[in-house]
Design a protein around this motif. Sequence first.
Motif, mmCIF file in Angstrom:
data_model
loop_
_atom_site.group_PDB
_atom_site.id
_atom_site.type_symbol
_atom_site.label_atom_id
_atom_site.label_comp_id
_atom_site.label_asym_id
_atom_site.label_seq_id
_atom_site.Cartn_x
_atom_site.Cartn_y
_atom_site.Cartn_z
ATOM 1 N N THR A 107 -23.652 44.018 11.585
ATOM 2 C CA THR A 107 -22.667 44.202 10.610
ATOM 3 C C THR A 107 -21.358 43.426 10.576
ATOM 4 O OG1 THR A 107 -21.606 45.949 11.865
ATOM 5 C CG2 THR A 107 -23.261 46.576 10.081
ATOM 6 N N THR A 108 -21.128 42.907 12.032
ATOM 7 C CA THR A 108 -19.871 41.851 12.130
ATOM 8 C C THR A 108 -20.271 40.495 11.389
ATOM 9 O OG1 THR A 108 -19.505 43.014 14.172
ATOM 10 C CG2 THR A 108 -18.719 40.619 13.942
ATOM 11 N N THR A 109 -21.585 40.151 11.795
ATOM 12 C CA THR A 109 -22.058 38.799 10.993
ATOM 13 C C THR A 109 -22.133 38.945 9.581
ATOM 14 O OG1 THR A 109 -23.418 38.310 12.762
ATOM 15 C CG2 THR A 109 -23.642 37.216 11.058
ATOM 16 N N LYS A 110 -22.307 40.158 9.131
ATOM 17 C CA LYS A 110 -22.536 40.345 7.539
ATOM 18 C C LYS A 110 -21.218 40.350 7.173
ATOM 19 C CE LYS A 110 -23.980 44.124 4.467
ATOM 20 N NZ LYS A 110 -23.006 44.551 4.042
ATOM 21 N N LYS A 111 -20.151 40.862 7.713
ATOM 22 C CA LYS A 111 -18.993 40.914 7.290
ATOM 23 C C LYS A 111 -18.231 39.546 7.120
ATOM 24 C CE LYS A 111 -17.338 45.410 8.554
ATOM 25 N NZ LYS A 111 -16.438 46.322 9.370
ATOM 26 N N ALA A 112 -18.483 38.742 7.987
ATOM 27 C CA ALA A 112 -17.929 37.355 8.173
ATOM 28 C C ALA A 112 -18.622 36.447 7.057
ATOM 29 C CB ALA A 112 -18.562 36.472 9.461
ATOM 30 N N ILE A 113 -19.868 36.789 6.649
ATOM 31 C CA ILE A 113 -20.766 36.040 5.663
ATOM 32 C C ILE A 113 -20.228 36.597 4.267
ATOM 33 C CG2 ILE A 113 -22.723 35.688 4.401
ATOM 34 C CD1 ILE A 113 -24.140 36.156 7.279
ATOM 35 N N GLU A 114 -19.852 37.723 4.184
ATOM 36 C CA GLU A 114 -19.395 38.157 2.861
ATOM 37 C C GLU A 114 -18.036 37.687 2.600
ATOM 38 O OE1 GLU A 114 -22.165 42.366 2.525
ATOM 39 O OE2 GLU A 114 -20.026 42.437 3.612
ATOM 40 N N LYS A 115 -17.277 37.626 3.743
ATOM 41 C CA LYS A 115 -15.833 37.259 3.249
ATOM 42 C C LYS A 115 -15.922 35.723 2.674
ATOM 43 C CE LYS A 115 -13.456 39.148 7.439
ATOM 44 N NZ LYS A 115 -12.534 38.967 8.580
ATOM 45 N N GLN A 116 -17.150 34.828 2.691
ATOM 46 C CA GLN A 116 -17.191 33.889 2.119
ATOM 47 C C GLN A 116 -17.799 33.709 0.809
ATOM 48 O OE1 GLN A 116 -15.877 30.940 3.447
ATOM 49 N NE2 GLN A 116 -15.362 32.291 5.202
ATOM 50 N N GLY A 117 -17.803 35.284 0.168
ATOM 51 C CA GLY A 117 -18.415 35.267 -1.383
ATOM 52 C C GLY A 117 -19.840 35.459 -1.228
ATOM 53 N N LEU A 118 -20.480 35.569 -0.106
ATOM 54 C CA LEU A 118 -22.171 35.700 -0.425
ATOM 55 C C LEU A 118 -22.399 36.911 -0.144
ATOM 56 C CD1 LEU A 118 -22.625 32.667 2.041
ATOM 57 C CD2 LEU A 118 -22.538 32.720 -0.491
ATOM 58 N N ASN A 119 -23.800 37.330 -0.426
ATOM 59 C CA ASN A 119 -24.449 38.517 -0.573
ATOM 60 C C ASN A 119 -25.412 38.445 0.708
ATOM 61 O OD1 ASN A 119 -23.282 39.946 -2.596
ATOM 62 N ND2 ASN A 119 -24.389 39.162 -4.017
ATOM 63 N N VAL A 120 -25.364 39.444 1.675
ATOM 64 C CA VAL A 120 -26.430 39.478 2.792
ATOM 65 C C VAL A 120 -27.561 40.528 2.149
ATOM 66 C CG1 VAL A 120 -26.706 40.165 5.081
ATOM 67 C CG2 VAL A 120 -24.596 39.061 4.354
ATOM 68 N N ASP A 121 -28.603 40.036 2.295
ATOM 69 C CA ASP A 121 -29.956 40.857 1.750
ATOM 70 C C ASP A 121 -30.465 41.689 2.836
ATOM 71 O OD1 ASP A 121 -30.036 39.626 -1.032
ATOM 72 O OD2 ASP A 121 -29.978 37.567 0.493
ATOM 73 N N ILE A 122 -30.427 41.192 4.020
ATOM 74 C CA ILE A 122 -31.347 41.748 5.092
ATOM 75 C C ILE A 122 -30.581 42.135 6.341
ATOM 76 C CG2 ILE A 122 -33.468 41.870 6.359
ATOM 77 C CD1 ILE A 122 -34.346 39.620 4.537
ATOM 78 N N VAL A 123 -30.335 43.379 6.654
ATOM 79 C CA VAL A 123 -29.696 43.754 7.932
ATOM 80 C C VAL A 123 -30.469 44.984 8.518
ATOM 81 C CG1 VAL A 123 -27.650 44.611 9.016
ATOM 82 C CG2 VAL A 123 -27.240 43.146 6.957
ATOM 83 N N PRO A 124 -30.960 44.558 9.842
ATOM 84 C CA PRO A 124 -31.766 45.591 10.454
ATOM 85 C C PRO A 124 -30.943 47.069 10.892
ATOM 86 C CG PRO A 124 -31.438 44.035 11.868
ATOM 87 C CD PRO A 124 -30.843 43.599 10.712
#
Length: 211
Positions: free
Chosen positions: A175-192
């Motif tokens: 989730t930490t990496t997911k949040k960093a990516i989403e801050k750039q306006g992107l969607n994260v499709d896969i998180v275990p």
Amino acid sequence: SDRDWSSDVCSSDLSNYQVIIFQSGHAVRSYKSLIKDMQIDYSNIFIICIGEKTASYCKKLNIPVNHIPVKYSAEGLLEEVELLGLKNSNIFIPGSNISERELVESLSRFNNKVDFIPVYETILNDEVQIENVKRKKPELFIFTSPSNFRNFNQLLGIKEVEKYYDGKLIASLGTTTKKAIEKQGLNVDIVPKVFTVSELFKLIKEEYCLN
């Protein structure tokens, strides 16, 4: 890539801490290389490891492990603060020079004195096959940390991240990496559900029928 740093970590300093938190295997290895052969008395120190893999590094290096959060993330640890009684304590967190400070800030709100000390430096890899990546045009990107995501974009010279990743799948280790990516306006499709590389690969294979 990562490289170890010198630090002020020493035996006398560590005796002042009630809690040590390791967030990665590299943090464990770098910490151990800095204290070298010092005999540390861990009997009065509560050791927390984020994830089984991090804990396995501790055990290999004869560092006792007292607790692993159910969720392998800083967020998972924060959810267990009350249960663990992490209040009014001196806490030591060794990590990377660019590690997120969210855990430090959150733990400090519980009247803890939290010392974060960089014990290794995350740097750009000089030998990445950039042209090969550009030529293949991947359809799935796997990022294991915020710095992994930032450095990849920097190496490829990606200025418009939303345009570059448009129509691509993005997988995040946690989730930490997911949040960093989403801050750039992107969607994260896969998180275990369990934040390990093996679980991430397993999920990708199951969801997208990859062999």
